[in-house]
Design an enzyme around this catalytic site. Sequence first.
Site, PDB file in Angstrom:
ATOM      1  N   ASP A 123      14.984  -4.001   1.192  1.00  0.00           N
ATOM      2  CA  ASP A 123      14.243  -3.230   0.183  1.00  0.00           C
ATOM      3  C   ASP A 123      13.736  -4.130  -0.939  1.00  0.00           C
ATOM      4  OD1 ASP A 123      13.139  -0.970  -0.943  1.00  0.00           O
ATOM      5  OD2 ASP A 123      15.028  -0.241  -1.805  1.00  0.00           O
ATOM      6  N   GLY A 124      12.610  -3.744  -1.541  1.00  0.00           N
ATOM      7  CA  GLY A 124      12.107  -4.448  -2.723  1.00  0.00           C
ATOM      8  C   GLY A 124      10.796  -5.196  -2.532  1.00  0.00           C
ATOM      9  N   GLY A 143       7.765  -3.974  -2.386  1.00  0.00           N
ATOM     10  CA  GLY A 143       6.736  -3.428  -3.280  1.00  0.00           C
ATOM     11  C   GLY A 143       6.911  -3.950  -4.697  1.00  0.00           C
ATOM     12  N   ARG A 177       0.868  -4.118  -2.558  1.00  0.00           N
ATOM     13  CA  ARG A 177       2.181  -3.927  -1.921  1.00  0.00           C
ATOM     14  C   ARG A 177       2.283  -4.646  -0.578  1.00  0.00           C
ATOM     15  NH1 ARG A 177       5.612  -0.120  -3.689  1.00  0.00           N
ATOM     16  NH2 ARG A 177       6.389   0.182  -1.573  1.00  0.00           N
ATOM     17  N   ASN A 198       9.308   6.979   5.485  1.00  0.00           N
ATOM     18  CA  ASN A 198       8.232   6.043   5.106  1.00  0.00           C
ATOM     19  C   ASN A 198       6.868   6.455   5.665  1.00  0.00           C
ATOM     20  OD1 ASN A 198      10.390   3.098   5.284  1.00  0.00           O
ATOM     21  ND2 ASN A 198       9.832   4.303   3.487  1.00  0.00           N
ATOM     22  N   TRP A 199       6.842   7.362   6.666  1.00  0.00           N
ATOM     23  CA  TRP A 199       5.552   7.866   7.171  1.00  0.00           C
ATOM     24  C   TRP A 199       4.747   8.537   6.072  1.00  0.00           C
ATOM     25  CZ3 TRP A 199       3.883   5.861  11.405  1.00  0.00           C
ATOM     26  CH2 TRP A 199       4.727   5.588  12.482  1.00  0.00           C
ATOM     27  N   GLU A 231      31.652  -2.203   5.586  1.00  0.00           N
ATOM     28  CA  GLU A 231      31.723  -2.723   4.221  1.00  0.00           C
ATOM     29  C   GLU A 231      30.302  -2.767   3.662  1.00  0.00           C
ATOM     30  OE1 GLU A 231      34.416  -3.372   2.522  1.00  0.00           O
ATOM     31  OE2 GLU A 231      35.677  -2.855   4.230  1.00  0.00           O
TER      32      GLU A 231
HETATM   33  C1  IPE Z   1      14.644   2.332   2.808  1.00  0.00           C
HETATM   34  O1  IPE Z   1      13.889   1.912   1.738  1.00  0.00           O
HETATM   35  C2  IPE Z   1      13.865   2.151   4.083  1.00  0.00           C
HETATM   36  C3  IPE Z   1      13.635   0.777   4.506  1.00  0.00           C
HETATM   37  C4  IPE Z   1      14.102  -0.297   3.924  1.00  0.00           C
HETATM   38  C5  IPE Z   1      12.847   0.618   5.687  1.00  0.00           C
HETATM   39  P1  IPE Z   1      13.027   2.921   0.860  1.00  0.00           P
HETATM   40  O2  IPE Z   1      12.366   2.094  -0.178  1.00  0.00           O
HETATM   41  O3  IPE Z   1      12.139   3.725   1.747  1.00  0.00           O
HETATM   42  O4  IPE Z   1      14.131   3.864   0.253  1.00  0.00           O
HETATM   43  P2  IPE Z   1      14.124   4.780  -1.055  1.00  0.00           P
HETATM   44  O5  IPE Z   1      12.917   5.665  -0.944  1.00  0.00           O
HETATM   45  O6  IPE Z   1      14.029   3.873  -2.235  1.00  0.00           O
HETATM   46  O7  IPE Z   1      15.422   5.502  -1.020  1.00  0.00           O
HETATM   47  C1  IPE Z   2      11.038  -2.165   1.734  1.00  0.00           C
HETATM   48  O1  IPE Z   2      10.320  -2.422   0.585  1.00  0.00           O
HETATM   49  C2  IPE Z   2      10.152  -2.098   2.958  1.00  0.00           C
HETATM   50  C3  IPE Z   2       9.931  -0.740   3.469  1.00  0.00           C
HETATM   51  C4  IPE Z   2      10.489   0.340   3.026  1.00  0.00           C
HETATM   52  C5  IPE Z   2       8.992  -0.595   4.578  1.00  0.00           C
HETATM   53  P1  IPE Z   2       9.660  -1.266  -0.285  1.00  0.00           P
HETATM   54  O2  IPE Z   2       8.243  -1.123   0.167  1.00  0.00           O
HETATM   55  O3  IPE Z   2      10.457  -0.029  -0.241  1.00  0.00           O
HETATM   56  O4  IPE Z   2       9.707  -1.932  -1.733  1.00  0.00           O
HETATM   57  P2  IPE Z   2       9.956  -1.185  -3.112  1.00  0.00           P
HETATM   58  O5  IPE Z   2      11.223  -0.411  -2.979  1.00  0.00           O
HETATM   59  O6  IPE Z   2       8.775  -0.308  -3.339  1.00  0.00           O
HETATM   60  O7  IPE Z   2      10.071  -2.288  -4.106  1.00  0.00           O
HETATM   61 MG    MG Z   3      11.953   0.651  -1.412  1.00  0.00          MG
END
Ligand code: IPE
Ligand code: IPE
Ligand code: MG
Length: 241
Positions: free
Chosen positions: A12-13, A15, A25, A60-61, A199
């Site tokens: 995650d992160g 974006g 993004r 995510n869709w 864990e």
């Molecule tokens: C979880 O991340 C899904 C993936 C890493 C693929 P999200 O960014 O979609 O999760 P939320 O919306 O912050 O909970």
């Molecule tokens: C994780 O990064 C990748 C996917 C969920 C596909 P994000 O796209 O969720 O990044 P943030 O959470 O917006 O920073």
């Molecule tokens: Mg995210």
Amino acid sequence: MHIPKHLAIIMDGNGRWARNRQLPRLAGHARGVETVRTVVQECARLGVEYLTLYAFSSENWRRPGDEVSGLMSLLAAFLRSELASMQEYGIRLSAIGDLALLPEQSRRVLQETMEATASNDKMVLNLALSYGGRDEIIRAMASIGKKIETAQLSSLQIDEALICDHLDTRSLPDPDLLIRTSGEMRISNFLLWQIAYSELVFTDVLWPDFGVEELHRAIEEFSLRERRFGLTGDQLQTPET
Ligand code: IPE
Ligand code: IPE
Ligand code: MG
């Protein structure tokens, strides 16, 4: 360092990494793919047997269409570019999630890569794509229900092992360690059933900035944990015979 047999990661992160640099993004997702390369190779080197990466959730869709299609293109490009290194490292590709929802092209290259790597046996790289823990449980229950309806199964046979056998993860052990990057302290519908005794390690590092050093730090933290599985600490010291 005690290496987890099955490591699962919520990547995650991407974006926020891009936003911090005033980039689109998708530029963050592209950098995230670089981290995937690094982490996959390091895990294979360390002797992790199963690596599950949460790449795209069932939720995510609902992101903007151009981000979704960009992610699907990155997936296909990643699989094509990594085939040679998967063969070199002995990595077998697998996938969990509702793969029928993936665009035709991504599904095809996924299928081809899984077939091409099917006999590799050093590490399983398992991608969670169009994956949701609840969705997986629903599909498992529907498939058990159908077998009961057609008398292939009796409801008396429902137990933990039977449910495991109907989940997408049927061929995988439960994760020993789950890492989530980017500082969010939640599971976001990942492997709900399977992480019962995993864990958990959370790090503030954004996925594009995650690297070998952070991976080692998380595994070191995991090595220090006492996994009791409901027993007392004393019982673990002197296991009953
Ligand atoms: C979880 O991340 C899904 C993936 C890493 C693929 P999200 O960014 O979609 O999760 P939320 O919306 O912050 O909970
Ligand atoms: C994780 O990064 C990748 C996917 C969920 C596909 P994000 O796209 O969720 O990044 P943030 O959470 O917006 O920073
Ligand atoms: Mg995210």
